[in-house]
Write an enzyme that holds these catalytic residues in place. Structure first.
Site, PDB file in Angstrom:
ATOM      1  N   ASP A 132       0.875  -0.884  -0.085  1.00 29.85           N
ATOM      2  CA  ASP A 132       0.218  -0.072  -0.160  1.00 29.85           C
ATOM      3  C   ASP A 132       0.821   1.700  -0.310  1.00 29.85           C
ATOM      4  OD1 ASP A 132      -1.533   2.482   0.502  1.00 29.85           O
ATOM      5  OD2 ASP A 132      -2.243   1.074   2.379  1.00 29.85           O
ATOM      6  N   VAL A 133       0.790   1.845  -0.984  1.00 29.36           N
ATOM      7  CA  VAL A 133       1.935   2.663  -1.507  1.00 29.36           C
ATOM      8  C   VAL A 133       1.762   3.846  -0.141  1.00 29.36           C
ATOM      9  CG1 VAL A 133       2.079   3.074  -3.879  1.00 29.36           C
ATOM     10  CG2 VAL A 133       0.503   4.773  -2.778  1.00 29.36           C
ATOM     11  N   TYR A 167      -8.258  15.294  -6.962  1.00 35.95           N
ATOM     12  CA  TYR A 167      -7.431  14.172  -8.139  1.00 35.95           C
ATOM     13  C   TYR A 167      -6.439  15.366  -9.311  1.00 35.95           C
ATOM     14  CZ  TYR A 167      -6.105  10.657 -12.112  1.00 35.95           C
ATOM     15  OH  TYR A 167      -4.894  10.432 -12.449  1.00 35.95           O
ATOM     16  N   THR A 186      -7.739   1.618 -19.294  1.00 39.58           N
ATOM     17  CA  THR A 186      -7.492   1.053 -18.583  1.00 39.58           C
ATOM     18  C   THR A 186      -8.292   0.647 -17.207  1.00 39.58           C
ATOM     19  OG1 THR A 186      -6.863   2.746 -16.229  1.00 39.58           O
ATOM     20  CG2 THR A 186      -5.066   1.937 -17.911  1.00 39.58           C
TER      21      THR A 186
HETATM   22  N1  LIG Z   1      -6.083   5.729 -16.652  1.00 40.14           N
HETATM   23  C1  LIG Z   1      -5.668   7.152 -17.433  1.00 40.14           C
HETATM   24  O1  LIG Z   1      -6.759   7.605 -18.010  1.00 40.14           O
HETATM   25  C2  LIG Z   1      -5.132   7.789 -16.627  1.00 40.14           C
HETATM   26  C3  LIG Z   1      -4.629   8.796 -16.840  1.00 40.14           C
HETATM   27  C4  LIG Z   1      -4.255   9.892 -16.453  1.00 40.14           C
HETATM   28  C5  LIG Z   1      -2.966   9.191 -15.214  1.00 40.14           C
HETATM   29  N2  LIG Z   1      -3.613   7.903 -14.481  1.00 40.14           N
HETATM   30  C6  LIG Z   1      -2.832   7.832 -13.858  1.00 40.14           C
HETATM   31  O2  LIG Z   1      -2.195   6.498 -14.125  1.00 40.14           O
HETATM   32  C7  LIG Z   1      -1.840   5.800 -12.879  1.00 40.14           C
HETATM   33  C8  LIG Z   1      -2.081   4.303 -13.218  1.00 40.14           C
HETATM   34  O3  LIG Z   1      -3.514   4.407 -13.213  1.00 40.14           O
HETATM   35  P1  LIG Z   1      -4.716   2.900 -14.485  1.00 40.14           P
HETATM   36  O4  LIG Z   1      -4.881   4.182 -15.659  1.00 40.14           O
HETATM   37  O5  LIG Z   1      -3.584   1.926 -15.231  1.00 40.14           O
HETATM   38  O6  LIG Z   1      -5.239   3.096 -13.103  1.00 40.14           O
HETATM   39  P2  LIG Z   1      -5.683   1.330 -12.521  1.00 40.14           P
HETATM   40  O7  LIG Z   1      -6.897   1.869 -12.112  1.00 40.14           O
HETATM   41  O8  LIG Z   1      -5.715   0.169 -14.031  1.00 40.14           O
HETATM   42  O9  LIG Z   1      -4.580   1.195 -11.716  1.00 40.14           O
HETATM   43  C9  LIG Z   1      -4.121   0.873 -10.963  1.00 40.14           C
HETATM   44  C10 LIG Z   1      -3.347   0.329  -9.488  1.00 40.14           C
HETATM   45  O10 LIG Z   1      -2.973   1.120  -8.569  1.00 40.14           O
HETATM   46  C11 LIG Z   1      -3.895   0.366  -7.559  1.00 40.14           C
HETATM   47  N3  LIG Z   1      -3.492   1.010  -6.363  1.00 40.14           N
HETATM   48  C12 LIG Z   1      -4.329   2.071  -6.076  1.00 40.14           C
HETATM   49  N4  LIG Z   1      -4.541   2.006  -4.431  1.00 40.14           N
HETATM   50  C13 LIG Z   1      -3.352   1.475  -4.290  1.00 40.14           C
HETATM   51  C14 LIG Z   1      -2.381   1.639  -2.478  1.00 40.14           C
HETATM   52  N5  LIG Z   1      -2.985   2.423  -1.832  1.00 40.14           N
HETATM   53  N6  LIG Z   1      -0.987   0.811  -2.748  1.00 40.14           N
HETATM   54  C15 LIG Z   1      -0.711   0.472  -3.995  1.00 40.14           C
HETATM   55  N7  LIG Z   1      -1.644   0.243  -5.227  1.00 40.14           N
HETATM   56  C16 LIG Z   1      -2.564   1.105  -5.384  1.00 40.14           C
HETATM   57  C17 LIG Z   1      -4.598  -0.352  -7.951  1.00 40.14           C
HETATM   58  O11 LIG Z   1      -4.963  -1.446  -7.038  1.00 40.14           O
HETATM   59  C18 LIG Z   1      -4.336  -0.587  -9.755  1.00 40.14           C
HETATM   60  O12 LIG Z   1      -4.308  -2.208  -9.924  1.00 40.14           O
HETATM   61  C19 LIG Z   1      -2.849   6.189 -11.560  1.00 40.14           C
HETATM   62  O13 LIG Z   1      -1.580   7.116 -10.910  1.00 40.14           O
HETATM   63  C20 LIG Z   1      -3.350   7.530 -12.643  1.00 40.14           C
HETATM   64  O14 LIG Z   1      -4.153   8.444 -11.929  1.00 40.14           O
HETATM   65  C21 LIG Z   1      -4.127   7.776 -15.246  1.00 40.14           C
END
Ligand SMILES: NC(=O)c1ccc[n+]([C@@H]2O[C@H](COP(=O)([O-])OP(=O)(O)OC[C@H]3O[C@@H](n4cnc5c(N)ncnc54)[C@H](O)[C@@H]3O)[C@@H](O)[C@H]2O)c1
Length: 248
Positions: free
Chosen positions: A63-64, A155, A190
């Site tokens: 958990d980060v 966010y 995703t």
């Molecule tokens: N998908 C998008 O459109 C998008 C756009 C911009 C930025 N992002 C960023 O990219 C990154 C990855 O997102 P994604 O799209 O793969 O989303 P996702 O929800 O598919 O994956 C996020 C992962 O983070 C994990 N996670 C959540 N809380 C956590 C915690 N407390 N400790 C450890 N792990 C935890 C989840 O279990 C999941 O596996 C994130 O930081 C997100 O904010 C995503």
């Protein structure tokens, strides 16, 4: 020859989505990868898939927002692979709500994971990188860390914090061999965006000149460049991969 041969990487939020794709790409380029996530079963399966494909990977629960768990992940990584070269601070959550409608608890949860999680990752991983005199940290921010839209106060705040914290850390460690950069995805296909309301997704795609969602691999290739020695003069930079969204 892989682009990351001999390097050891930790990727957070690697059970699925962008983190899983980054972990698999890095392993395919020769890195030993430590996948971490709160989703234990999915994270273990992601690591198993990498190993089945011939890569070197293991999973550790993290958990980060927990300093103790970060300490353990870095200890375990260095004990197993004897070094730490790359950290992708990818874990994150999407929290919706404007200034008035965001509950204080949701603000705290969002900042704890998205911003404090990145701070803790650097705090615990960079000392291990300094042991080798080199390292690359990739902090996953968002276009939401650059521009603001209504309805995502916490966010945007968290991703803006990641963007500027990256530059401060880059300046702090530039002479000691550790590079720190931020990566700013636009809308990416995703589980995070699969769960989004249809009209919200359509609105974001509408604001994206390329008119589509990006793929996790399109982000992972950017992370690979920042992780590799090909980006040896790049630090404090923000790599935007957004189909042109912030260009207009
Ligand atoms: N998908 C998008 O459109 C998008 C756009 C911009 C930025 N992002 C960023 O990219 C990154 C990855 O997102 P994604 O799209 O793969 O989303 P996702 O929800 O598919 O994956 C996020 C992962 O983070 C994990 N996670 C959540 N809380 C956590 C915690 N407390 N400790 C450890 N792990 C935890 C989840 O279990 C999941 O596996 C994130 O930081 C997100 O904010 C995503």
């Amino acid at each position: 020859m892989g682009r990351l041969d001999g390097k050891v990487a930790v990727v957070t939020g690697a059970a699925r989505g962008q983190g899983e794709t980054e972990a698999a790409l890095f392993a395919g380029e020769g890195a030993h990868v430590v996948l971490t996530d709160v989703l234990v079963e999915e994270g273990q399966q992601a690591a198993d898939r990498i190993c089945a494909a011939g890569g070197e990977a293991l999973f550790v629960k993290l958990d980060v927002s927990s300093p103790d768990e970060w300490n353990e992940v870095v200890r375990h990584t260095v004990q197993t692979y004897e070094r730490l070269d790359i950290l992708v601070n990818n874990a994150g959550i999407a929290v919706r709500g404007g200034v008035e409608s965001t509950p204080v608890e949701e603000w705290d949860r969002c900042l704890d994971i998205n911003a404090k999680g990145v701070f803790l990752g650097m705090k615990y991983a960079i000392p291990a990188m300094l042991q080798n005199g080199s390292g690359s940290v990739i902090n996953i921010s968002s276009t939401s860390g650059i521009v603001g839209y209504p309805g995502g106060t916490a966010y945007h705040a968290s991703k803006g914090a990641v963007r500027i914290m990256t530059k401060a850390a880059a300046a702090e460690y530039a002479k000691r061999g550790v590079r720190v950069n931020s990566l700013h995805p636009g809308i990416i296909r995703t589980p995070m965006t699969d769960n989004m309301a249809e009209e919200r997704t359509a609105g974001i795609i509408d604001r994206t000149p390329m008119g589509r969602k990006g793929t996790p691999m399109e982000i992972a290739y950017g992370a690979l460049f920042l992780a590799s020695d090909e980006s040896s003069f790049v630090t404090g930079a923000e790599l935007v991969i957004d189909g042109g969204m912030t260009a207009v």
